[in-house]
Design a protein around this motif. Structure first.
Motif, mmCIF file in Angstrom:
data_model
loop_
_atom_site.group_PDB
_atom_site.id
_atom_site.type_symbol
_atom_site.label_atom_id
_atom_site.label_comp_id
_atom_site.label_asym_id
_atom_site.label_seq_id
_atom_site.Cartn_x
_atom_site.Cartn_y
_atom_site.Cartn_z
ATOM 1 N N ARG A 31 41.389 54.330 53.132
ATOM 2 C CA ARG A 31 39.988 54.696 53.217
ATOM 3 C C ARG A 31 39.467 55.092 51.840
ATOM 4 N N LEU A 32 38.194 54.854 51.673
ATOM 5 C CA LEU A 32 37.502 55.133 50.417
ATOM 6 C C LEU A 32 36.471 56.226 50.649
ATOM 7 N N ASN A 33 36.436 57.200 49.745
ATOM 8 C CA ASN A 33 35.330 58.161 49.762
ATOM 9 C C ASN A 33 34.162 57.464 49.083
ATOM 10 N N PHE A 34 33.244 56.996 49.895
ATOM 11 C CA PHE A 34 32.231 56.018 49.503
ATOM 12 C C PHE A 34 30.986 56.701 48.963
ATOM 13 N N GLY A 35 30.488 56.165 47.823
ATOM 14 C CA GLY A 35 29.293 56.736 47.210
ATOM 15 C C GLY A 35 28.064 55.873 47.321
ATOM 16 N N GLY A 36 28.243 54.580 47.572
ATOM 17 C CA GLY A 36 27.090 53.695 47.696
ATOM 18 C C GLY A 36 27.419 52.272 47.289
ATOM 19 N N PHE A 37 26.473 51.375 47.541
ATOM 20 C CA PHE A 37 26.687 49.955 47.250
ATOM 21 C C PHE A 37 25.383 49.340 46.783
ATOM 22 N N LEU A 38 25.457 48.598 45.679
ATOM 23 C CA LEU A 38 24.305 47.871 45.151
ATOM 24 C C LEU A 38 24.607 46.382 45.287
ATOM 25 N N PHE A 45 32.109 54.878 43.919
ATOM 26 C CA PHE A 45 33.096 55.764 44.521
ATOM 27 C C PHE A 45 32.576 57.198 44.432
ATOM 28 N N ARG A 46 32.695 57.931 45.523
ATOM 29 C CA ARG A 46 32.233 59.312 45.548
ATOM 30 C C ARG A 46 33.318 60.230 44.972
ATOM 31 N N GLU A 101 31.776 63.992 51.084
ATOM 32 C CA GLU A 101 32.736 63.082 51.704
ATOM 33 C C GLU A 101 32.019 62.096 52.617
ATOM 34 N N ASP A 102 32.328 60.832 52.431
ATOM 35 C CA ASP A 102 31.842 59.760 53.298
ATOM 36 C C ASP A 102 32.954 58.715 53.351
ATOM 37 N N LEU A 103 33.917 58.921 54.228
ATOM 38 C CA LEU A 103 35.104 58.071 54.262
ATOM 39 C C LEU A 103 34.818 56.767 54.993
ATOM 40 N N ARG A 104 35.175 55.676 54.340
ATOM 41 C CA ARG A 104 34.990 54.335 54.929
ATOM 42 C C ARG A 104 36.291 53.542 54.766
#
Length: 270
Positions: free
Chosen positions: A9-16, A33-34, A52-55
């Motif tokens: 899992r990735l601690n997700f920060g966003g996607f462009l 990455f967060r 935290e935003d785990l994906r």
């Protein structure tokens, strides 16, 4: 998958989905990455330094696949992508399997991750945002217990790893990025000498969040005072950055908000 069979899992920060500014000359998608242990005053992504935003990485791979119609590469940024080594390696492998080039934007704090990426030929471009001694204190007092000395030791190791691969043609693109302020301009001569032939980018800095230098006894009072004064700081102009570059007597690239990026050649000053 990790050895015990659980999904990474990735601690997700966003996607462009599409960017033409994160990699000069390319159209790429960017995965943020967060999380980052540093607290630099100029951070453009302060909102994803914590939390935290785990994906599942599979979800992020699907996002990357969706951008492939318009993008020929992916940039992993943050936050600090190399802090999440396992997730970064999984995503970089997937990007390579998709036929995409891979770029890494990093502060250089985790040399082991860069070494792993380079050994597997998973990176086509690395940009190290190098903190000067002045900014290095931005990591003082963080939850990871890092100090400016830790940072200087680790980032120099990261530069050594990436520079070696760059010179041996195992890493196609490598650059050192220094975000320039009045306060840290005096360190650029040392940095230029230290890194010699490595491409150097001077990036216009703008204070975004205050930091606490080492030795401050009342952090709350210090931060309150600095926060109130942030509006007084004016970014260096292009002309001022050119003047700093003149003293380095080498080719650099200059990056500003107003004009983007230019190549600045002052060979006749040598």
């Amino acid at each position: 998958m990790i050895p015990n069979g659980d999904a990474i899992r990735l601690n997700f920060g966003g996607f462009l989905p599409l960017s033409t500014v994160d990699w000069r000359g390319r159209s790429v998608c960017t995965v943020f990455f967060r999380g980052c242990p540093l607290r630099c005053s100029y951070c453009q992504n302060a909102a994803i330094l914590t939390g935290e935003d785990l994906r599942d990485t599979e979800e992020i791979i699907d996002l990357i696949k969706g951008s492939k119609i318009a993008a020929n590469g992916v940039v992993f940024s943050g936050g600090e992508p190399t802090m999440q080594k396992d997730a970064l390696l999984v995503l970089a492998r997937a990007a390579k399997d998709l036929g995409l080039v891979v770029g890494i934007q990093t502060n250089g704090l985790f040399p082991g991750t860069l070494d792993a990426l380079i050994r597997e030929r998973l990176s086509d471009r690395i940009a190290i945002d190098y903190k000067t001694q002045w900014e290095g204190f931005s990591c003082a007092g963080n939850s990871a217990g890092l100090s400016s000395a830790n940072y200087r030791k680790n980032v120099r190791q990261s530069v050594e790893i990436a520079a070696g691969a760059f010179r041996e043609k195992r890493l196609p693109e490598f650059e050192i990025v220094v975000t320039v302020f009045y306060e840290n301009a005096k360190y650029l001569q040392e940095i230029s000498r230290m890194f010699g032939d490595i491409p150097l980018v001077l990036q216009q800095g703008e204070h975004k969040i205050p930091m606490v230098p080492g030795g401050v006894t009342n952090a709350s009072a210090y931060l309150a005072e600095k926060q109130a004064g942030l509006g007084q700081y004016t970014p260096l102009s292009l002309a001022e950055i050119k003047t700093i570059a003149d003293g380095l007597k080498r080719d650099v690239r200059i990056r500003t908000r107003e004009i983007g990026e230019i190549v600045y050649n002052r060979r006749y000053l040598l």
